[in-house]
Design a protein around this motif. Structure first.
Motif, PDB file in Angstrom:
ATOM      1  N   CYS A   1      46.413 -41.709 -32.627  1.00  0.00           N
ATOM      2  CA  CYS A   1      47.844 -41.827 -32.352  1.00  0.00           C
ATOM      3  C   CYS A   1      48.023 -41.856 -30.837  1.00  0.00           C
ATOM      4  CB  CYS A   1      48.650 -40.686 -32.975  1.00  0.00           C
ATOM      5  SG  CYS A   1      48.150 -39.026 -32.483  1.00  0.00           S
ATOM      6  N   LEU A   2      49.017 -42.593 -30.386  1.00  0.00           N
ATOM      7  CA  LEU A   2      49.252 -42.790 -28.957  1.00  0.00           C
ATOM      8  C   LEU A   2      50.729 -42.579 -28.657  1.00  0.00           C
ATOM      9  CD1 LEU A   2      48.347 -43.875 -26.098  1.00  0.00           C
ATOM     10  CD2 LEU A   2      48.959 -46.148 -26.956  1.00  0.00           C
ATOM     11  N   PHE A   3      51.001 -41.832 -27.594  1.00  0.00           N
ATOM     12  CA  PHE A   3      52.376 -41.612 -27.150  1.00  0.00           C
ATOM     13  C   PHE A   3      52.487 -42.038 -25.688  1.00  0.00           C
ATOM     14  CE2 PHE A   3      51.294 -38.060 -30.088  1.00  0.00           C
ATOM     15  CZ  PHE A   3      51.981 -38.549 -31.196  1.00  0.00           C
TER      16      PHE A   3
ATOM     17  N   LEU B   1      53.734 -34.519 -34.750  1.00  0.00           N
ATOM     18  CA  LEU B   1      53.460 -34.935 -33.374  1.00  0.00           C
ATOM     19  C   LEU B   1      54.422 -36.039 -32.940  1.00  0.00           C
ATOM     20  CD1 LEU B   1      49.535 -35.016 -33.330  1.00  0.00           C
ATOM     21  CD2 LEU B   1      51.017 -33.380 -32.135  1.00  0.00           C
ATOM     22  N   ALA B   2      54.683 -36.983 -33.849  1.00  0.00           N
ATOM     23  CA  ALA B   2      55.594 -38.080 -33.533  1.00  0.00           C
ATOM     24  C   ALA B   2      57.008 -37.554 -33.281  1.00  0.00           C
ATOM     25  CB  ALA B   2      55.598 -39.108 -34.665  1.00  0.00           C
TER      26      ALA B   2
ATOM     27  N   THR C   1      59.103 -37.959 -29.813  1.00  0.00           N
ATOM     28  CA  THR C   1      60.451 -38.533 -29.816  1.00  0.00           C
ATOM     29  C   THR C   1      61.448 -37.584 -29.162  1.00  0.00           C
ATOM     30  OG1 THR C   1      59.985 -39.787 -31.830  1.00  0.00           O
ATOM     31  CG2 THR C   1      62.303 -39.421 -31.277  1.00  0.00           C
ATOM     32  N   SER C   2      61.267 -36.278 -29.379  1.00  0.00           N
ATOM     33  CA  SER C   2      62.200 -35.290 -28.836  1.00  0.00           C
ATOM     34  C   SER C   2      62.205 -35.249 -27.315  1.00  0.00           C
ATOM     35  CB  SER C   2      61.877 -33.899 -29.392  1.00  0.00           C
ATOM     36  OG  SER C   2      60.694 -33.367 -28.812  1.00  0.00           O
TER      37      SER C   2
ATOM     38  N   MET D   1      45.331 -32.589 -30.919  1.00  0.00           N
ATOM     39  CA  MET D   1      46.468 -32.485 -30.014  1.00  0.00           C
ATOM     40  C   MET D   1      47.376 -31.320 -30.391  1.00  0.00           C
ATOM     41  SD  MET D   1      49.281 -35.383 -28.913  1.00  0.00           S
ATOM     42  CE  MET D   1      47.988 -36.586 -28.592  1.00  0.00           C
ATOM     43  N   GLU D   2      47.734 -30.525 -29.385  1.00  0.00           N
ATOM     44  CA  GLU D   2      48.696 -29.447 -29.535  1.00  0.00           C
ATOM     45  C   GLU D   2      49.795 -29.672 -28.491  1.00  0.00           C
ATOM     46  OE1 GLU D   2      46.757 -25.662 -29.193  1.00  0.00           O
ATOM     47  OE2 GLU D   2      44.960 -26.414 -30.206  1.00  0.00           O
TER      48      GLU D   2
END
Length: 223
Positions: A72-74, A38-39, A43-44, A202-203
């Motif tokens: 997790c948080l983005f 996921l990270a 980032t991508s 999360m997907e």
């Protein structure tokens, strides 16, 4: 005889522990790889990753209201809007009695939250499709002071707000039409944070379409 049974029981427990520990470690490694994937995805697309428990103000509007529930948080920018996407969890425990013994079962509940950070501040408001209990309560008690005055919408959707007088200014005819057409998910808004969430893990393939739905709501506020 009793000693033999005790030895067998101890042996079975030892075997069970021997089998369980590797399975737990395997599950932990899989989870770590999933979070790393996921990270990499975040980032991508130019987003920032915050691993581990992160405190954000909008967890109070998620089921369980767990302030330490962010797994997790983005954060980043999507279609020129600052956004946050998070995986969130909380736990519940239930107690049962089997053969005179107390058994406590703990269940984890996982959600994904998408937040658009708006440039203006709004009073607290939440829109959600009514369940059977909400419909019955409305039938028994009559209309709420937060209804928008459009019968089909008011019968199908419950609106909660800290400022009932502002509801009709925020939810206009265009917003109502979007909900009735099935084009708007349940949402909540407080301050500058417009929030949509759903149950599950999360997907990446689902995140950006979900953000598009939140952006659609943002564009309909006041219309």
């Amino acid at each position: 005889m009793g000693a033999i049974i005790a030895v067998i029981v101890i042996a079975l427990i030892a075997v069970l522990i021997t089998l369980t520990v590797p399975l737990v470690m395997l599950a932990q490694r899989r989870e770590q790889r999933r979070l790393e994937s996921l990270a990499q995805w975040a980032t991508s697309i130019g987003w920032t990753t915050y691993a581990g428990s992160v405190e954000v103000p909008w967890t109070v509007r998620l089921p369980g209201a767990n302030p330490r529930g962010i797994r997790c948080l983005f954060t980043g920018v999507y279609r020129d809007r600052p956004v946050s996407v998070a995986e969130y969890t909380y736990q519940t425990s239930s107690t049962s009695y089997v053969n005179g013994q107390t058994q406590v079962t703990t269940d984890s509940h996982d959600f994904v939250a998408c937040v658009i950070h708006l440039p203006y501040t709004y009073p607290g408001i939440e829109v959600a499709a009514r369940g059977s209990g909400s419909r019955m309560w409305r039938w028994l008690t009559g209309p709420d002071d937060t209804e928008v005055g459009i019968a089909e919408f008011d019968s199908d959707y419950r609106v909660r707000s800290t400022h009932p007088e502002a509801v009709r200014k925020i939810i206009g005819p265009a917003m109502v039409r979007a909900h009735l057409a099935g084009m708007a998910p349940n949402w909540s808004l407080h301050g500058t944070d417009l929030l949509v969430y759903w149950q599950g893990r999360m997907e990446p393939a689902r995140v950006l379409p979900a953000l598009d739905a939140v952006l659609r709501i943002a564009g309909l506020l006041g219309h």
